[in-house]
Design an enzyme around this catalytic site. Structure first.
Site, PDB file in Angstrom:
ATOM      1  N   ILE A 125      47.870  64.775  30.893  1.00 32.05           N
ATOM      2  CA  ILE A 125      48.458  64.730  30.084  1.00 32.05           C
ATOM      3  C   ILE A 125      49.693  63.475  30.456  1.00 32.05           C
ATOM      4  O   ILE A 125      49.870  64.129  31.599  1.00 32.05           O
ATOM      5  CB  ILE A 125      49.288  65.476  28.829  1.00 32.05           C
ATOM      6  CG1 ILE A 125      49.815  64.021  27.850  1.00 32.05           C
ATOM      7  CG2 ILE A 125      50.608  65.819  29.330  1.00 32.05           C
ATOM      8  CD1 ILE A 125      48.763  63.910  26.664  1.00 32.05           C
ATOM      9  N   ILE A 159      52.743  63.642  36.979  1.00 29.06           N
ATOM     10  CA  ILE A 159      50.889  64.188  35.740  1.00 29.06           C
ATOM     11  C   ILE A 159      50.996  65.083  36.893  1.00 29.06           C
ATOM     12  O   ILE A 159      49.973  65.639  38.446  1.00 29.06           O
ATOM     13  CB  ILE A 159      50.478  63.331  36.184  1.00 29.06           C
ATOM     14  CG1 ILE A 159      50.360  61.726  35.542  1.00 29.06           C
ATOM     15  CG2 ILE A 159      49.069  64.175  34.936  1.00 29.06           C
ATOM     16  CD1 ILE A 159      51.317  61.751  34.557  1.00 29.06           C
ATOM     17  N   GLU A 245      55.318  71.102  23.566  1.00 26.27           N
ATOM     18  CA  GLU A 245      55.349  71.013  25.130  1.00 26.27           C
ATOM     19  C   GLU A 245      56.990  71.178  25.726  1.00 26.27           C
ATOM     20  O   GLU A 245      56.827  72.629  26.180  1.00 26.27           O
ATOM     21  CB  GLU A 245      55.470  69.832  26.077  1.00 26.27           C
ATOM     22  CG  GLU A 245      55.730  69.904  27.345  1.00 26.27           C
ATOM     23  CD  GLU A 245      56.118  68.249  27.592  1.00 26.27           C
ATOM     24  OE1 GLU A 245      55.907  67.962  28.497  1.00 26.27           O
ATOM     25  OE2 GLU A 245      55.089  67.264  26.600  1.00 26.27           O
TER      26      GLU A 245
END
Length: 535
Positions: A125, A159, A245
């Site tokens: 993501i 990332i 998350e």
């Protein structure tokens, strides 16, 4: 310990995950840490065991299990002895695939979600950027529509899974209007084999086995069918997915801290100093008691938050609290556990040293502790509330459907509206709700609206509030007092909030996310904002 959240089935599942971690993962920890990667074979193995689709739909290979199976899985992941392994797997299952699962077309799910659940494709993501940090609303990576493709240019930073990923869900700015802010962001799936995409692995102090990357996009052409959900709705999707998350981070932090505490207790009971076990020294005994108490209190907050999430609640308050408390407590617990090991705790051969390094990023990743405190403060002090963005997103059944291309601007002059209250706002009018609504037809931009036709009801409460109907038809906008006809969209807010949005004191998208603005049809409201934008 007995718990109202776990059944016998959960505990049977726990035994299976624990055996897998201890027998197939943990023995490889040192090698994978040195290699700075998680091998492909273990992803496929987890897919075979069903560990990568615990909460996903059965239609795509998942189990659709209740969230406490995920809690068990995340806790037992810590027995891998690698914070990076836990991070990589968590991103794959609960972040990279989250938007695909909730808003992706069936075509995208078949091509990417299904193989991700099977362990055949690794996902990332991509939100954070080099110069943006936590300011998601102002990210700079752009996706420009060119026929049936988006052309993406920009960069992403920090990332997880970014170097070895087969696909990345990328947050891009799709609205060319520089004032669009959060309202101009979309989520687009990028195949990492696409020309123009590059990734560079970053070197970290911890999480060594997981790849963390800087991504760059140079004229990366992506089919418009790779758009996830609605165009320009990405910011809202991201804000909502942050709750999962953060909850995942909280569960993992508690699980990791508990494992370290258990191993520390075992160590001090067997380690001797001054001819007696270290566990017999009162200073250490009392510290262990304090750590166990603080960790147990944190665990119950996390479990309660997991229960709220499992019930479908938009638990922004509790998710932020759980993430804040669990990551801070984990850092404290693991720091004090390392101290109990003395000099051995500083040696690489002892797992506590790696745990110490790996835990530190918990208060940074997924939103810093400072951001968590500000979110909680807004809820507690400003009575801020949050809405669900996914609830307003229609599910696309075909991967071949694409958002319509921008319509050419019309050269026609808008015709006068039939029976409006007024066509112009008198310059001397005070800034009141009535004055603002009376002036709306003059702000209508037919070239931006295209062939849009709509009826929107505005129900404005509080002092100075009122009810108004906006009609747009045949290139003409009109406003009437009261609620008339069947509305395509219903907008509810307070007069003060509406005036603040009009004056620029608060952005409409932030008013929506905070619950101050309630909208029944987000796409319709987005078209309204485009057609009546000032300037």
């Amino acid at each position: 310990m007995k718990s109202p959240y776990f059944t016998i089935e959960h505990e049977v599942f726990r035994d299976g995950v624990r055996k897998f971690m201890e027998e197939e993962v943990a023995p490889n920890a040192d090698q994978w840490e040195r290699d700075r990667m998680v091998p492909r074979e273990i992803w496929r193995r987890m897919g075979e065991l069903g560990y990568l689709g615990i909460h996903h739909e059965e239609a795509w290979g998942g189990s659709e299990a209740d969230f406490f199976y995920s809690v068990v899985f995340l806790e037992e992941l810590q027995r891998s002895n690698m914070g990076g392994f836990s991070a990589a797997v968590s991103v794959q299952e609960y972040m990279a695939t989250a938007h695909l699962a909730k808003a992706g077309s069936d075509g995208l799910k078949k091509a990417w979600l299904e193989p991700a659940i099977a362990g055949g494709k690794i996902g990332a993501i991509a939100i954070s950027e080099p110069d943006v940090g936590s300011d998601v609303a102002n990210l700079r990576t752009r996706a420009v529509r060119d026929g049936d493709h988006y052309v993406i240019n920009g960069a992403k930073m920090f990332i997880t899974n970014g170097f070895y990923a087969d696909f990345a869900v990328v947050a891009c700015r799709t609205n060319p209007d520089p004032e669009a802010g959060a309202a101009g962001i979309s989520l687009i799936l990028v195949d990492t084999t696409t020309p123009g995409f590059r990734a560079r692995k970053l070197d970290k102090i911890g999480w060594h086995c997981s790849d963390t990357a800087e991504m760059s996009f140079e004229d990366v052409r992506v089919p418009v069918t790779n758009l996830i959900g609605l165009e320009n709705q990405g910011f809202y999707y991201i804000m909502e997915s942050f709750q999962l998350e953060r909850l995942v981070a909280a569960v993992a932090s508690v699980g990791g801290a508990q494992l370290c505490l258990d191993r520390t207790i075992d160590y001090i009971q067997n380690r001797k100093a001054f001819n007696r076990p270290v566990a017999r020294f009162q200073t250490i005994r009392h510290e262990i008691a304090e750590l166990a108490t603080e960790l147990e209190a944190t665990r119950q907050l996390v479990y309660h938050t997991a229960w709220l999430y499992d019930q479908g609640e938009m638990a922004v308050r509790e998710c932020s609290m759980a993430k804040l408390k669990a990551t801070e407590v984990a850092n404290h617990v693991i720091d004090r556990c390392l101290q109990c090991f003395g000099g051995y705790g500083y040696m690489e051969e002892y797992p506590i040293a790696r745990a110490y390094r790996d835990a530190r990023v918990g208060t940074i990743a997924g939103g810093t502790s400072a951001i968590m405190r500000e979110i909680i403060a807004k809820i507690e002090l400003d009575d801020t509330r949050y809405n669900s963005a996914y609830a307003a997103t229609p599910t696309k059944k075909s991967g071949d459907e694409a958002p319509p291309a921008p319509k050419p601007a019309s050269a026609e002059t808008p015709a006068a509206a039939e029976q409006p209250i007024a066509q112009t706002q008198v310059a001397t009018d005070p800034v009141t709700l009535n004055a603002l609504f009376l002036a709306l037809p003059d702000r209508f931009k037919e070239d931006r609206a295209g062939a849009w036709r709509s009826v929107i009801h505005f129900d404005i409460g509080g002092d100075g509030g009122g009810r108004f109907t906006l009609s747009v038809e045949d290139g003409t906008a009109s406003v009437r007092e009261g609620l008339h006809g069947e509305a395509k969209c219903i907008v509810e807010t307070e007069a003060d909030t509406f005036l603040d949005m009009e004056s620029g004191k608060i952005a409409p998208e932030m008013a929506f996310m905070s619950g101050q603005l309630r909208v029944s049809n987000i796409p319709e409201m987005m078209t309204f904002m485009k057609a009546f934008h000032r300037g």
